[in-house]
Design a protein around this motif. Structure first.
Motif, PDB file in Angstrom:
ATOM      1  N   GLY A 165      -9.674   0.258   3.763  1.00 52.36           N
ATOM      2  CA  GLY A 165      -9.076   1.605   3.940  1.00 52.36           C
ATOM      3  C   GLY A 165      -7.473   1.326   3.946  1.00 52.36           C
ATOM      4  N   ALA A 166      -6.972   0.047   4.273  1.00 50.22           N
ATOM      5  CA  ALA A 166      -5.575   0.078   4.391  1.00 50.22           C
ATOM      6  C   ALA A 166      -5.205  -0.194   2.957  1.00 50.22           C
ATOM      7  CB  ALA A 166      -4.836  -1.352   5.179  1.00 50.22           C
ATOM      8  N   THR A 167      -5.870  -1.008   1.944  1.00 51.59           N
ATOM      9  CA  THR A 167      -5.693  -1.302   0.749  1.00 51.59           C
ATOM     10  C   THR A 167      -5.648   0.294  -0.014  1.00 51.59           C
ATOM     11  OG1 THR A 167      -6.642  -3.436   0.844  1.00 51.59           O
ATOM     12  CG2 THR A 167      -5.967  -2.381  -1.350  1.00 51.59           C
ATOM     13  N   ILE A 168      -6.482   1.074   0.124  1.00 48.40           N
ATOM     14  CA  ILE A 168      -6.638   2.250  -0.519  1.00 48.40           C
ATOM     15  C   ILE A 168      -5.461   3.151  -0.269  1.00 48.40           C
ATOM     16  CG2 ILE A 168      -7.994   4.319  -0.842  1.00 48.40           C
ATOM     17  CD1 ILE A 168     -10.606   2.564  -0.694  1.00 48.40           C
ATOM     18  N   GLY A 169      -5.389   2.997   1.191  1.00 48.53           N
ATOM     19  CA  GLY A 169      -4.031   3.946   1.707  1.00 48.53           C
ATOM     20  C   GLY A 169      -2.781   3.343   1.139  1.00 48.53           C
ATOM     21  N   THR A 170      -2.509   2.265   0.795  1.00 45.20           N
ATOM     22  CA  THR A 170      -1.240   1.580   0.262  1.00 45.20           C
ATOM     23  C   THR A 170      -1.272   2.160  -1.275  1.00 45.20           C
ATOM     24  OG1 THR A 170      -1.603  -0.620   1.246  1.00 45.20           O
ATOM     25  CG2 THR A 170      -0.181  -0.421  -0.889  1.00 45.20           C
ATOM     26  N   PHE A 171      -2.199   2.604  -2.109  1.00 46.72           N
ATOM     27  CA  PHE A 171      -2.168   3.170  -3.232  1.00 46.72           C
ATOM     28  C   PHE A 171      -2.016   4.507  -3.202  1.00 46.72           C
ATOM     29  CE2 PHE A 171      -4.040  -0.976  -4.656  1.00 46.72           C
ATOM     30  CZ  PHE A 171      -2.898  -1.656  -5.139  1.00 46.72           C
ATOM     31  N   VAL A 172      -2.533   5.073  -2.402  1.00 45.25           N
ATOM     32  CA  VAL A 172      -2.666   6.690  -2.198  1.00 45.25           C
ATOM     33  C   VAL A 172      -1.349   6.862  -1.737  1.00 45.25           C
ATOM     34  CG1 VAL A 172      -3.483   8.870  -0.972  1.00 45.25           C
ATOM     35  CG2 VAL A 172      -5.135   6.915  -1.697  1.00 45.25           C
ATOM     36  N   GLY A 173      -0.953   6.091  -0.977  1.00 43.26           N
ATOM     37  CA  GLY A 173       0.720   6.551  -0.214  1.00 43.26           C
ATOM     38  C   GLY A 173       1.663   6.370  -1.269  1.00 43.26           C
ATOM     39  N   LEU A 174       1.463   5.688  -2.529  1.00 39.43           N
ATOM     40  CA  LEU A 174       2.476   5.453  -3.387  1.00 39.43           C
ATOM     41  C   LEU A 174       2.894   6.975  -3.966  1.00 39.43           C
ATOM     42  CD1 LEU A 174       1.315   2.583  -5.490  1.00 39.43           C
ATOM     43  CD2 LEU A 174       3.393   2.713  -4.050  1.00 39.43           C
ATOM     44  N   CYS A 175       1.777   7.897  -3.958  1.00 30.18           N
ATOM     45  CA  CYS A 175       1.953   9.373  -4.422  1.00 30.18           C
ATOM     46  C   CYS A 175       2.643  10.062  -3.498  1.00 30.18           C
ATOM     47  CB  CYS A 175       0.579   9.846  -4.466  1.00 30.18           C
ATOM     48  SG  CYS A 175      -0.691   9.068  -5.661  1.00 30.18           S
ATOM     49  N   PHE A 176       3.073   9.709  -2.146  1.00 31.08           N
ATOM     50  CA  PHE A 176       3.843  10.498  -1.335  1.00 31.08           C
ATOM     51  C   PHE A 176       5.212   9.872  -0.955  1.00 31.08           C
ATOM     52  CE2 PHE A 176      -0.630  11.354  -0.908  1.00 31.08           C
ATOM     53  CZ  PHE A 176      -0.528  12.764  -0.838  1.00 31.08           C
TER      54      PHE A 176
END
Length: 162
Positions: free
Chosen positions: A85-96
């Protein structure tokens, strides 16, 4: 040739500093390559020993960037679902932007723990805090290294170009 090397070094140093925050850019590596470029100019005050030491520091910073998230996740009771989840959150977070880059892994770890491992929210929050702490520690180490290398690049830039 000196001017070209220093300008390349300055660009690498700037992109390297951005890469300290943005996970997809190899910031420490780019800053170190900039430092190497500056080393080969006539205006450089960097010694071979300093170059080797900062090369070693760069390697350690890169390794810690990969080791710290797992270590802090385990330290705070995280499971594989939280790490994922943290890894996915890192990449999704790039969009914000910057807030997403900082809080994406935190939120991702919490969601991963709650959804993937059925962890109670309180414990999942603790794992998210571990993820955030690892990001801050890793970024802090890379920031110190990047700023130091950029300082030397700018110093030589001023001596050679200006």
């Amino acid at each position: 040739m000196n001017t070209t090397l220093v300008i390349i070094a300055l660009i690498l140093g700037l992109v390297g500093l951005i890469g300290v925050i943005v996970p997809v850019l190899p910031g420490t590596i780019l800053s170190f390559i900039g430092l190497v470029c500056v080393f080969f100019t006539t205006g450089s005050t960097i010694t071979l020993t300093q170059l080797i030491v900062w090369g070693a520091i760069s390697v350690v910073a890169i390794i810690l960037d990969y080791v710290l998230p797992g270590y802090f996740s385990k330290l705070f009771g995280g499971t594989k679902a939280g790490i994922t989840g943290a890894t996915i959150g890192t990449f999704v977070g790039l969009c914000f932007g910057i807030p997403g880059i900082i809080f994406g892994p935190f939120i991702g770890a919490i969601i991963g723990e709650v959804v993937g491992s059925k962890t109670p929210l309180e414990k999942a929050f603790k794992v998210g805090c571990g993820s955030l702490l690892s990001f801050l520690a890793g970024t802090g180490i890379k920031l110190v290294a990047g700023v130091y290398m950029f300082y030397h690049i700018v110093k030589v830039f001023i001596a050679v170009v200006l």
